[in-house]
Each structure stands twice: as structure tokens, then as C-alpha cells.
Design a protein around this motif. Structure first.
Motif, mmCIF file in Angstrom:
data_model
loop_
_atom_site.group_PDB
_atom_site.id
_atom_site.type_symbol
_atom_site.label_atom_id
_atom_site.label_comp_id
_atom_site.label_asym_id
_atom_site.label_seq_id
_atom_site.Cartn_x
_atom_site.Cartn_y
_atom_site.Cartn_z
ATOM 1 N N TYR A 1 -4.347 -1.695 -7.915
ATOM 2 C CA TYR A 1 -5.628 -1.121 -7.517
ATOM 3 C C TYR A 1 -5.424 0.351 -7.182
ATOM 4 O O TYR A 1 -4.514 0.700 -6.423
ATOM 5 C CB TYR A 1 -6.192 -1.851 -6.297
ATOM 6 C CG TYR A 1 -6.512 -3.293 -6.569
ATOM 7 C CD1 TYR A 1 -7.789 -3.677 -6.956
ATOM 8 C CD2 TYR A 1 -5.537 -4.268 -6.438
ATOM 9 C CE1 TYR A 1 -8.083 -5.005 -7.210
ATOM 10 C CE2 TYR A 1 -5.824 -5.603 -6.701
ATOM 11 C CZ TYR A 1 -7.093 -5.965 -7.087
ATOM 12 O OH TYR A 1 -7.383 -7.270 -7.345
ATOM 13 N N LYS A 2 -6.264 1.206 -7.757
ATOM 14 C CA LYS A 2 -6.246 2.635 -7.461
ATOM 15 C C LYS A 2 -7.546 2.960 -6.742
ATOM 16 O O LYS A 2 -8.627 2.764 -7.299
ATOM 17 C CB LYS A 2 -6.134 3.439 -8.755
ATOM 18 C CG LYS A 2 -6.186 4.934 -8.567
ATOM 19 C CD LYS A 2 -6.103 5.632 -9.916
ATOM 20 C CE LYS A 2 -6.229 7.120 -9.791
ATOM 21 N NZ LYS A 2 -6.196 7.770 -11.129
ATOM 22 N N ASN A 3 -7.428 3.411 -5.497
ATOM 23 C CA ASN A 3 -8.600 3.714 -4.668
ATOM 24 C C ASN A 3 -9.594 2.555 -4.657
ATOM 25 O O ASN A 3 -10.802 2.741 -4.741
ATOM 26 C CB ASN A 3 -9.269 5.002 -5.137
ATOM 27 C CG ASN A 3 -8.348 6.196 -5.024
ATOM 28 O OD1 ASN A 3 -7.571 6.286 -4.082
ATOM 29 N ND2 ASN A 3 -8.414 7.097 -5.977
ATOM 30 N N ASP B 1 -3.075 12.258 -4.211
ATOM 31 C CA ASP B 1 -4.231 12.013 -3.333
ATOM 32 C C ASP B 1 -4.792 10.601 -3.480
ATOM 33 O O ASP B 1 -5.776 10.263 -2.830
ATOM 34 C CB ASP B 1 -5.348 13.022 -3.655
ATOM 35 C CG ASP B 1 -4.954 14.435 -3.259
ATOM 36 O OD1 ASP B 1 -4.141 14.577 -2.329
ATOM 37 O OD2 ASP B 1 -5.466 15.385 -3.893
ATOM 38 N N ASN B 2 -4.186 9.796 -4.337
ATOM 39 C CA ASN B 2 -4.718 8.468 -4.633
ATOM 40 C C ASN B 2 -3.999 7.383 -3.837
ATOM 41 O O ASN B 2 -2.776 7.411 -3.690
ATOM 42 C CB ASN B 2 -4.602 8.168 -6.121
ATOM 43 C CG ASN B 2 -5.462 9.101 -6.940
ATOM 44 O OD1 ASN B 2 -6.647 9.252 -6.679
ATOM 45 N ND2 ASN B 2 -4.859 9.749 -7.930
ATOM 46 N N ASN B 3 -4.788 6.429 -3.341
ATOM 47 C CA ASN B 3 -4.252 5.264 -2.633
ATOM 48 C C ASN B 3 -4.086 4.126 -3.628
ATOM 49 O O ASN B 3 -4.998 3.818 -4.395
ATOM 50 C CB ASN B 3 -5.207 4.825 -1.523
ATOM 51 C CG ASN B 3 -5.333 5.862 -0.442
ATOM 52 O OD1 ASN B 3 -4.333 6.310 0.100
ATOM 53 N ND2 ASN B 3 -6.550 6.253 -0.127
ATOM 54 N N TYR B 4 -2.913 3.499 -3.587
ATOM 55 C CA TYR B 4 -2.628 2.380 -4.478
ATOM 56 C C TYR B 4 -2.341 1.134 -3.670
ATOM 57 O O TYR B 4 -1.806 1.196 -2.555
ATOM 58 C CB TYR B 4 -1.423 2.693 -5.374
ATOM 59 C CG TYR B 4 -1.762 3.629 -6.498
ATOM 60 C CD1 TYR B 4 -2.212 3.131 -7.711
ATOM 61 C CD2 TYR B 4 -1.661 5.000 -6.339
ATOM 62 C CE1 TYR B 4 -2.549 3.977 -8.747
ATOM 63 C CE2 TYR B 4 -1.995 5.864 -7.368
ATOM 64 C CZ TYR B 4 -2.431 5.341 -8.574
ATOM 65 O OH TYR B 4 -2.774 6.185 -9.589
ATOM 66 N N HIS C 1 0.846 -1.189 0.000
ATOM 67 C CA HIS C 1 0.000 0.000 0.000
ATOM 68 C C HIS C 1 0.883 1.241 0.000
ATOM 69 O O HIS C 1 1.867 1.312 0.751
ATOM 70 C CB HIS C 1 -0.896 0.016 1.242
ATOM 71 C CG HIS C 1 -1.812 -1.166 1.316
ATOM 72 N ND1 HIS C 1 -3.062 -1.177 0.752
ATOM 73 C CD2 HIS C 1 -1.649 -2.401 1.866
ATOM 74 C CE1 HIS C 1 -3.629 -2.349 0.957
ATOM 75 N NE2 HIS C 1 -2.792 -3.112 1.631
ATOM 76 N N LYS D 1 0.781 5.776 -1.475
ATOM 77 C CA LYS D 1 0.022 6.878 -2.072
ATOM 78 C C LYS D 1 0.854 7.557 -3.153
ATOM 79 O O LYS D 1 2.063 7.671 -3.017
ATOM 80 C CB LYS D 1 -0.354 7.917 -1.013
ATOM 81 C CG LYS D 1 -1.420 7.460 -0.045
ATOM 82 C CD LYS D 1 -1.797 8.567 0.907
ATOM 83 C CE LYS D 1 -2.802 9.434 0.192
ATOM 84 N NZ LYS D 1 -3.779 10.101 1.015
#
Length: 126
Positions: free
Chosen positions: A71-73, A49-52, A44, A46
Motif C-alpha cells: 500500500y502506498k499512501n 514523502d510516501n508512506n508504505y 510501515h 517511508k
């Protein structure tokens, strides 16, 4: 050994795995995640502003036997692995050499174990 290289949000995202099972994720050459895994670990991090979440997994469909889900958000993304042709050759050769080495060591150990069992059996019969 580098298994994958992606271009995400104008950042270079690389996936590495050592011979000892330590996976590393680098974003623009900075390590953002690391952990031990032989069968794939969730990573995991970032970007902006996006979590990957990157999930390496074993697959014989890819050179080197490793695929990566991105996976993006929370949504699965379709990204192209841009590992160069020379990197793919290196991955293939290292994988083939590792398999050959494991088979050779396994064969040698199997032969030696067989000899020991035969000697024990022969002594028991006599």
C-alpha cells in the motif's frame, strides 16, 4: 529466507522471514521494519514523502506460500515480485523440506503416542 523483492521508487525493497517467524523489511539493504509473525504483520515505512505499508500473508498461489500486499499512501499497489528463479527454487525447496520434516516428526510422535496409549490400555485390561 527472502520471500519477495520489489523495485519501488528506484529502491530495492526485500521481504524476509526467518524460520522462527521474524519478518524483516529491507530498503536498499537497510532494515526499516521488523516484527514477529507467522501469519503476516503490517510493516510501515517511508520512501521519500510516501508512506508504505507491506502486509505479507499466507497464500498457496505463491512459491513459498507467502504473498505481499503493498500500500502506498493507503492505496493498494500492483508491484511485481522480482525474486530470481534461483531464489524461487530455494524457497520452494526449503518449504518442501520444512513440510516433509514436520510430517516426519508428527508421524514419529504420533506413533510413539499410540504405543504409549496401547501399553496403558493393555495394562488396564489385564
Amino acid at each position: 529466507m527472502k520471500h519477495a523483492n520489489y523495485r519501488i521508487e528506484n529502491k530495492n525493497v526485500e521481504v524476509y522471514n526467518s524460520f522462527f517467524g521474524v519478518e524483516s523489511i529491507l530498503v536498499n539493504c537497510k532494515k526499516v521494519s521488523e516484527g514477529f509473525s507467522w501469519f503476516g504483520k503490517d510493516h510501515h515505512f517511508k520512501i521519500g514523502d510516501n508512506n508504505y505499508r507491506l502486509k505479507p500473508y499466507l497464500s498457496f498461489l505463491y512459491i513459498g506460500g507467502v504473498g505481499v500486499s503493498i500500500y502506498k499512501n493507503g492505496l493498494l499497489q500492483k508491484e511485481e515480485n522480482i525474486v530470481s528463479v534461483s531464489d524461487k527454487r530455494k524457497i520452494f525447496l526449503r518449504t518442501a523440506l520444512s513440510i516433509a520434516l514436520c510430517l516426519a516428526i508428527g508421524g514419529f510422535l504420533g506413533l510413539e503416542l499410540g504405543r504409549v496409549v496401547y501399553r496403558v490400555f493393555e495394562m488396564a485390561v489385564n
